[in-house]
Structure formats: C-alpha cells, structure tokens
Design a protein around this motif. Structure first.
Motif, PDB file in Angstrom:
ATOM      1  N   CYS A  26       0.849  -1.187   0.000  1.00 45.32           N
ATOM      2  CA  CYS A  26       0.000   0.000   0.000  1.00 45.32           C
ATOM      3  C   CYS A  26       0.885   1.237   0.000  1.00 45.32           C
ATOM      4  O   CYS A  26       2.064   1.190   0.361  1.00 45.32           O
ATOM      5  CB  CYS A  26      -0.950   0.006   1.191  1.00 45.32           C
ATOM      6  SG  CYS A  26      -0.162   0.109   2.802  1.00 45.32           S
ATOM      7  N   TYR A  27       0.310   2.370  -0.407  1.00 48.34           N
ATOM      8  CA  TYR A  27       1.111   3.576  -0.545  1.00 48.34           C
ATOM      9  C   TYR A  27       1.590   4.084   0.813  1.00 48.34           C
ATOM     10  O   TYR A  27       2.740   4.509   0.952  1.00 48.34           O
ATOM     11  CB  TYR A  27       0.312   4.664  -1.270  1.00 48.34           C
ATOM     12  CG  TYR A  27       1.107   5.929  -1.456  1.00 48.34           C
ATOM     13  CD1 TYR A  27       2.140   5.984  -2.399  1.00 48.34           C
ATOM     14  CD2 TYR A  27       0.867   7.058  -0.688  1.00 48.34           C
ATOM     15  CE1 TYR A  27       2.902   7.130  -2.556  1.00 48.34           C
ATOM     16  CE2 TYR A  27       1.625   8.208  -0.840  1.00 48.34           C
ATOM     17  CZ  TYR A  27       2.639   8.241  -1.780  1.00 48.34           C
ATOM     18  OH  TYR A  27       3.409   9.373  -1.931  1.00 48.34           O
ATOM     19  N   PHE A  28       0.717   4.052   1.822  1.00 48.05           N
ATOM     20  CA  PHE A  28       1.080   4.569   3.133  1.00 48.05           C
ATOM     21  C   PHE A  28       1.748   3.479   3.966  1.00 48.05           C
ATOM     22  O   PHE A  28       1.201   2.996   4.945  1.00 48.05           O
ATOM     23  CB  PHE A  28      -0.145   5.155   3.843  1.00 48.05           C
ATOM     24  CG  PHE A  28      -0.500   6.521   3.316  1.00 48.05           C
ATOM     25  CD1 PHE A  28       0.009   7.661   3.923  1.00 48.05           C
ATOM     26  CD2 PHE A  28      -1.295   6.663   2.204  1.00 48.05           C
ATOM     27  CE1 PHE A  28      -0.291   8.924   3.430  1.00 48.05           C
ATOM     28  CE2 PHE A  28      -1.600   7.921   1.696  1.00 48.05           C
ATOM     29  CZ  PHE A  28      -1.086   9.052   2.314  1.00 48.05           C
ATOM     30  N   ASP A  29       2.923   3.091   3.514  1.00 51.72           N
ATOM     31  CA  ASP A  29       3.686   2.103   4.256  1.00 51.72           C
ATOM     32  C   ASP A  29       5.160   2.461   4.196  1.00 51.72           C
ATOM     33  O   ASP A  29       5.610   3.186   3.297  1.00 51.72           O
ATOM     34  CB  ASP A  29       3.440   0.702   3.708  1.00 51.72           C
ATOM     35  CG  ASP A  29       3.431  -0.348   4.812  1.00 51.72           C
ATOM     36  OD1 ASP A  29       3.109   0.010   5.965  1.00 51.72           O
ATOM     37  OD2 ASP A  29       3.749  -1.501   4.534  1.00 51.72           O
ATOM     38  N   ALA A  30       5.922   1.952   5.129  1.00 57.13           N
ATOM     39  CA  ALA A  30       7.275   2.436   5.364  1.00 57.13           C
ATOM     40  C   ALA A  30       8.248   2.135   4.240  1.00 57.13           C
ATOM     41  O   ALA A  30       9.203   2.885   4.018  1.00 57.13           O
ATOM     42  CB  ALA A  30       7.807   1.853   6.673  1.00 57.13           C
ATOM     43  N   GLU A  31       8.034   1.036   3.511  1.00 58.56           N
ATOM     44  CA  GLU A  31       9.030   0.627   2.523  1.00 58.56           C
ATOM     45  C   GLU A  31       8.952   1.419   1.228  1.00 58.56           C
ATOM     46  O   GLU A  31       9.859   1.349   0.394  1.00 58.56           O
ATOM     47  CB  GLU A  31       8.888  -0.873   2.230  1.00 58.56           C
ATOM     48  CG  GLU A  31       9.058  -1.750   3.454  1.00 58.56           C
ATOM     49  CD  GLU A  31      10.341  -1.436   4.218  1.00 58.56           C
ATOM     50  OE1 GLU A  31      11.407  -1.334   3.576  1.00 58.56           O
ATOM     51  OE2 GLU A  31      10.273  -1.272   5.456  1.00 58.56           O
ATOM     52  N   GLY A  32       7.884   2.153   1.024  1.00 58.94           N
ATOM     53  CA  GLY A  32       7.787   2.986  -0.169  1.00 58.94           C
ATOM     54  C   GLY A  32       7.625   2.219  -1.461  1.00 58.94           C
ATOM     55  O   GLY A  32       8.086   2.654  -2.526  1.00 58.94           O
ATOM     56  N   LYS A  33       6.950   1.079  -1.392  1.00 61.58           N
ATOM     57  CA  LYS A  33       6.760   0.260  -2.587  1.00 61.58           C
ATOM     58  C   LYS A  33       5.347   0.371  -3.161  1.00 61.58           C
ATOM     59  O   LYS A  33       5.013  -0.290  -4.142  1.00 61.58           O
ATOM     60  CB  LYS A  33       7.061  -1.205  -2.274  1.00 61.58           C
ATOM     61  CG  LYS A  33       8.514  -1.447  -1.879  1.00 61.58           C
ATOM     62  CD  LYS A  33       8.751  -2.919  -1.537  1.00 61.58           C
ATOM     63  CE  LYS A  33      10.201  -3.148  -1.135  1.00 61.58           C
ATOM     64  NZ  LYS A  33      10.461  -4.571  -0.761  1.00 61.58           N
ATOM     65  N   GLY A  34       4.488   1.190  -2.540  1.00 60.97           N
ATOM     66  CA  GLY A  34       3.114   1.312  -3.012  1.00 60.97           C
ATOM     67  C   GLY A  34       2.990   2.192  -4.241  1.00 60.97           C
ATOM     68  O   GLY A  34       3.942   2.856  -4.661  1.00 60.97           O
ATOM     69  N   ASP A  35       1.781   2.204  -4.798  1.00 56.58           N
ATOM     70  CA  ASP A  35       1.523   2.949  -6.032  1.00 56.58           C
ATOM     71  C   ASP A  35       0.287   3.826  -5.823  1.00 56.58           C
ATOM     72  O   ASP A  35      -0.834   3.337  -5.815  1.00 56.58           O
ATOM     73  CB  ASP A  35       1.305   1.965  -7.182  1.00 56.58           C
ATOM     74  CG  ASP A  35       1.103   2.653  -8.523  1.00 56.58           C
ATOM     75  OD1 ASP A  35       1.126   3.901  -8.569  1.00 56.58           O
ATOM     76  OD2 ASP A  35       0.899   1.936  -9.520  1.00 56.58           O
ATOM     77  N   ILE A  36       0.481   5.120  -5.651  1.00 55.72           N
ATOM     78  CA  ILE A  36      -0.636   6.034  -5.406  1.00 55.72           C
ATOM     79  C   ILE A  36      -1.533   6.175  -6.628  1.00 55.72           C
ATOM     80  O   ILE A  36      -2.689   6.574  -6.507  1.00 55.72           O
ATOM     81  CB  ILE A  36      -0.100   7.420  -4.963  1.00 55.72           C
ATOM     82  CG1 ILE A  36      -1.220   8.312  -4.424  1.00 55.72           C
ATOM     83  CG2 ILE A  36       0.608   8.113  -6.132  1.00 55.72           C
ATOM     84  CD1 ILE A  36      -1.847   7.821  -3.150  1.00 55.72           C
ATOM     85  N   SER A  37      -1.029   5.810  -7.803  1.00 58.76           N
ATOM     86  CA  SER A  37      -1.843   5.976  -9.013  1.00 58.76           C
ATOM     87  C   SER A  37      -3.075   5.090  -9.001  1.00 58.76           C
ATOM     88  O   SER A  37      -4.073   5.403  -9.664  1.00 58.76           O
ATOM     89  CB  SER A  37      -1.005   5.693 -10.262  1.00 58.76           C
ATOM     90  OG  SER A  37      -0.639   4.325 -10.336  1.00 58.76           O
ATOM     91  N   VAL A  38      -3.050   3.971  -8.264  1.00 58.64           N
ATOM     92  CA  VAL A  38      -4.242   3.125  -8.167  1.00 58.64           C
ATOM     93  C   VAL A  38      -5.395   3.928  -7.568  1.00 58.64           C
ATOM     94  O   VAL A  38      -6.515   3.932  -8.086  1.00 58.64           O
ATOM     95  CB  VAL A  38      -3.948   1.875  -7.313  1.00 58.64           C
ATOM     96  CG1 VAL A  38      -5.223   1.051  -7.108  1.00 58.64           C
ATOM     97  CG2 VAL A  38      -2.861   1.032  -7.949  1.00 58.64           C
ATOM     98  N   PHE A  39      -5.113   4.629  -6.477  1.00 56.31           N
ATOM     99  CA  PHE A  39      -6.131   5.478  -5.866  1.00 56.31           C
ATOM    100  C   PHE A  39      -6.471   6.661  -6.758  1.00 56.31           C
ATOM    101  O   PHE A  39      -7.652   6.972  -6.973  1.00 56.31           O
ATOM    102  CB  PHE A  39      -5.654   5.983  -4.507  1.00 56.31           C
ATOM    103  CG  PHE A  39      -6.548   7.039  -3.918  1.00 56.31           C
ATOM    104  CD1 PHE A  39      -7.690   6.691  -3.219  1.00 56.31           C
ATOM    105  CD2 PHE A  39      -6.262   8.392  -4.089  1.00 56.31           C
ATOM    106  CE1 PHE A  39      -8.539   7.663  -2.704  1.00 56.31           C
ATOM    107  CE2 PHE A  39      -7.093   9.371  -3.572  1.00 56.31           C
ATOM    108  CZ  PHE A  39      -8.226   9.007  -2.876  1.00 56.31           C
ATOM    109  N   LEU A  40      -5.459   7.339  -7.283  1.00 59.40           N
ATOM    110  CA  LEU A  40      -5.705   8.553  -8.060  1.00 59.40           C
ATOM    111  C   LEU A  40      -6.568   8.272  -9.282  1.00 59.40           C
ATOM    112  O   LEU A  40      -7.499   9.035  -9.584  1.00 59.40           O
ATOM    113  CB  LEU A  40      -4.378   9.180  -8.488  1.00 59.40           C
ATOM    114  CG  LEU A  40      -3.491   9.742  -7.375  1.00 59.40           C
ATOM    115  CD1 LEU A  40      -2.196  10.277  -7.969  1.00 59.40           C
ATOM    116  CD2 LEU A  40      -4.219  10.825  -6.594  1.00 59.40           C
ATOM    117  N   ASP A  41      -6.281   7.200  -9.986  1.00 61.62           N
ATOM    118  CA  ASP A  41      -7.058   6.886 -11.192  1.00 61.62           C
ATOM    119  C   ASP A  41      -8.524   6.619 -10.842  1.00 61.62           C
ATOM    120  O   ASP A  41      -9.437   7.094 -11.524  1.00 61.62           O
ATOM    121  CB  ASP A  41      -6.466   5.677 -11.908  1.00 61.62           C
ATOM    122  CG  ASP A  41      -5.113   5.972 -12.546  1.00 61.62           C
ATOM    123  OD1 ASP A  41      -4.750   7.163 -12.652  1.00 61.62           O
ATOM    124  OD2 ASP A  41      -4.410   5.004 -12.925  1.00 61.62           O
TER     125      ASP A  41
END
Length: 524
Positions: A294-309
């Motif tokens: 998920c985007y709001f996680d410590a490792e920085g592997k999430g993708d905010i574009s899923v939510f934005l789209d």
C-alpha cells in the motif's frame, strides 16, 4: 458543474466521525457504550471540530451481528437507552454544531423481527424471499410455512424482498419490483426514515445499499428505488443526508445518495483503491485480496496511481451532484495503526486525508492512533474467517490512562482494551500540543478556514510518487512522504510564502526536501 440535486449545505464539506456505539463511552458501568456516555463526550467531538457523527446500528436487536440484525426499526436497543435518550443526544449535538446520523439496515432484518416471524408462518406473506425448493444460499423455513428463505449475510439475517430485476423460469419465486411485497417494503423504509427524522436525526448511512433488488445488472432497479426515496427526502426533509455503503460513488450518487464511502470492497475495482492506500496485509484481511504494497507504508513500494485513477474516474462521474467520502478505517476494516505501521506513519496519512477533495471520515480513536488489536475472540459475529477478525478494530475508546481507559468502570468490557503498555489516550494527547490528536484538530480547523483545501477545491497532482505533491486551488501546496526514506524533488514552482503545518518537509524556490514520515502544508 452545476448540481442538479444539491447536497445539503451542512454536508457539502463536512468532516464525518464514525462511532461504534458499543465501544465509545459507557455511562452506567455495564461495560457497553450507550447514548448517555456518548452525550457526555460531545464536548470532545466539538473541540475536535467534526460536523457529523454516524452511529453503527442502534435499533432493537438480538445482536447476532452487532446490531445489523434488526428486530424493531422503531425502537432503540435497551443497552444504549431509549428513543428519548437518542433524541436528547441528537438535540445536544445539534446545539454544538454536530449532526447525528443513524445506520439504516435496509436490506434485511433479524429472523426475530415480527415481520419475519409472521412470514415464516404465512405462505401469502411476501415481505421476504421464499423458494419452494432448496436453492443455493437459501435456508430452511423455521416456521409452519414450507420452503426456504434467502438471507443476505448470516443465516439469521433474512433478505427483505425488494424484487428481482430479471425473471427466471427456473426460479418462480422471483417477484418483480412492483409486486406487493416489494411495495410494502419500500413504504416501510420511508416510514422508518420519517420516524427518526421526526425525532431530530439528520440522516442515514445505509448498510449494503446496493443489495436491495436482486439480480440487478448495473443496479438499475436498485437505483430507481433509492431515487424514489431521495425524491421524497428532497420534498419533505431537504436538509437530511443519505449516505451509502456502496463503495462505488459514481453509481450510488446517480442512484440518489448524497455521498458514498470508498470501501475495502465494492464497485468495479472491488475496493482496491482504498486498500491501495491503507491496507498493509495485517488486521482484517479477506481471503482473495491480492497481496500488494500500500502507498502509506514504510518501505515505499506502493503505487498512489491506483487510488488517483479511481478517484478521478469517480469524481468526474459524480460531478457536483454528490460527494466521495474517504475513511481512515471502519468497523469492518483494519485501523490505520495496524501491524507494523508505527504512529509516526499516521500523521502523513491524516494530512493526506484531510487535504484531499473528499469528505473525510475519521473512525473513532484513529485520531489518537488507536491500534488494531489482533487475536481477539468473536463477539457478536465479529470473526468472519481465519484472517478476517473485525473485533480488533472495535475495541473500547481510550479516553485516559486509567484501568478502564475512561471508557467504563466495569470489570468486564464489551471487548478487551488494548493491553499495549504505550496505548494512546485522549487525555494524554490533549495535554500535548505535539500529539497526533492536536495535528488532526489543526488540520480540521485549517480545512474549515480555507475552503480551497476542502471537497470542492481543485487539485493538481505535481508528483505521484514518494513524496506525493499536489496543490489545492492553486493556493496551497501539500507534500506527503509516508515512507521511511527521505526524498528530494526539484521545486514545481515558486517558493511558498508561509508554512501552515509541517514536519520534516522544507520547500523553497529550488527544491522540496522531505524526510521520512514527513508532511507539509504551505500557502503559495
């Protein structure tokens, strides 16, 4: 876009607060929250700055599913207090600028509801859906009536009959939407809503709002049903709110709702946009949910574009006719503070939620960082599977550091308290201006002071990665970095004139620097 059916003015940019009433505040020492306890905490909600609260079901119920199995829509559950106490709560809240919304369980009742008991003995009664032979998901009749009935969720929650959109010769029990039973149920819904609106309630969040008409491609008939009720509301109660548990704002707003929540399920995307923000694989985890960062996680592997789209698609479809609500969590879904996520990571999440153009919905206790508590026993249907235990997000509100956390004086509580030695509480955080609670309060006040930060202000995403950078109304710059690692970006424009709220983010004419778990809100 000019709205064709405007949202009530008080709701148009409201901050919502969800209360699970069993767990919020206990006034009589029985270990279960109640209306009087909630009334005693209204000052806190006013101080926080919320505009409306919605309560999980408060109707009479045997509580097989925490109140979502209703046995009388026109009576309150004795554990909470009587209808007069609820009306007094709504009145006191209104005087503080807070509206009270109830949870309307529209699609099913308890099997102990008088309607169902009558139908189980009378083959001529069509308030529920009855089959004359065994069929998938149907349950054998418990009464003198032969046959089987259709439940909506648990077996003790028989589905009310709002008809089927399509006939099927193999299933002769399918009635049309204008048959006698569906007409009676539509009239009953209107009567239930009118009753509570007359007592000072300001509207409803509708449980499983898309489930009413069965086999309904595109939810066309379900939309007609709700649009009919919305027309009545607009004429008779124009200030009342109708919110959906649908998880598909484009469809639910067109169906007549003022707003819909992004959910961990629902819609063509099956809840992925919300899960792509918050869900880290811990807490309530449904078998079948894909395992993705998920985007709001410590490792920085999430993708905010899923939510934005998904948000852009829904926002274009909704236009000015309704609102999209973004919750921190809910009574069925893991809290923000869940699994490995630390409290340092919660502040960026709240900055995003409270500056994004949606109606923010804060789940009780998230504003202090209450955590999802794993491994709790089943209480009133809270455990749905090996990895889907809802009890962990329903634990008692943590008001102070005393033994009962200020929730109750009882020795046995509705659910156990979080036993972590560093569990957060309201009293401690109210005394600390640097706490998460004070940040949430300041963000709500900032949103109210600057409409460009609210639901109607334009948003322009400048960087959709880590950090997330966007402007609101061309006047405010927001930077959110929910990962552990820092980041540096070239400045997207002129240096901000003023810092409104920041931790670990600096911005000048050359660059934006964001430390790990940082945020910033700047005036341009």
């Amino acid at each position: 876009m000019t709205p064709t059916r405007p949202v009530p003015a008080w709701l148009s940019d409201a901050v919502l607060y969800q209360i699970y009433p069993q767990s919020f505040a206990d006034s009589d020492g029985d270990g279960i929250g109640d209306f009087a306890g909630l009334a005693e905490r209204l000052e806190y909600l006013a101080w926080l700055g919320v505009d409306a609260v919605w309560l999980n079901p408060c109707f009479a119920s045997p509580f097989g599913d925490a109140g979502y199995d209703v046995s009388d829509y026109l009576a309150t559950a004795p554990r909470y207090g009587d209808a007069a106490a609820l009306a007094e709560l709504a009145d006191r809240a209104r005087r503080l600028g807070i509206r009270v919304l109830l949870d309307l369980v529209a699609g099913h009742t308890s099997d102990r509801h008088p309607w169902f008991r009558a139908a189980a003995d009378d083959p001529a009664d069509h308030r529920y859906i009855w089959a004359d032979h065994p069929a998938e998901r149907f349950v054998r009749s418990p009464g003198r009536r032969p046959g089987w009935y259709l439940p909506n969720f648990f077996d003790f929650q028989p589905a009310l009959n709002f008809g089927y959109a399509r006939p099927d010769p193999a299933e002769p029990w399918r009635q049309g939407v204008d048959a006698e039973g569906p007409r009676a149920n539509r009239a009953a819904l209107r009567g239930i809503m009118a009753h509570w609106l007359g007592l000072g309630i300001s509207g409803f969040r509708v449980d499983m709002a898309s489930s009413l008409v069965k086999d309904d491609p595109g939810k066309v008939e379900t939309g007609r049903l709700w649009n009919g009720l919305r027309g009545w509301l607009d004429a008779e109660h124009p200030d009342a709110a109708l919110l959906a548990e649908w998880g598909d704002p484009a469809r639910s707003v067109a169906a007549g709702f003022h707003a819909d929540f992004l959910l961990q399920f629902g819609g063509d995307t099956d809840g992925r946009p919300l899960r792509s923000l918050w869900h880290n694989g811990a807490g309530t985890d449904q078998d079948g949910w894909p395992s993705e960062p998920c985007y709001f996680d410590a490792e920085g592997k999430g993708d905010i574009s899923v939510f934005l789209d998904a948000w852009r698609t829904a926002d274009r479809a909704v236009g000015g006719d309704g609102r999209i609500s973004l919750p921190t969590s809910n009574h069925d879904f893991s809290r923000l503070a869940c699994g490995p996520r630390t409290r340092d990571q919660l502040a960026p999440a709240f900055v995003f939620q409270l500056t994004w153009p949606t109606l923010p919905a804060v789940y009780y206790g998230d504003e202090i960082g209450m955590r999802y508590v794993p491994g709790l026993p089943d209480v009133e249907g809270s455990v749905l599977g090996p990895r889907y235990n809802r009890a962990g997000c329903r634990t008692p509100m943590q008001w102070d550091a005393t033994e009962g956390a200020g929730f109750s004086t009882a020795h046995r509580l509705y659910l156990p308290l979080d036993d972590a030695p560093d569990r957060p509480d309201v009293a401690t955080q109210r005394a600390d201006p640097g706490s998460l609670l004070h940040l949430v309060r300041r963000l709500i006040a900032l949103r109210r002071a600057h409409p460009a930060l609210g639901a109607d202000g334009p948003v322009d995403v400048l960087h959709a990665g880590y950090p997330l950078v966007y402007t609101r109304g061309g006047r405010f710059l927001v930077v959110v970095n929910p990962r552990r690692d820092p980041a540096v970006l070239p400045a997207p424009g002129p240096a901000p004139r003023r810092t409104l709220e920041a931790r670990g983010v600096t911005a000048d004419a050359a660059e934006i620097r964001a430390e790990g778990f940082s945020y910033g809100v700047f005036e341009l």
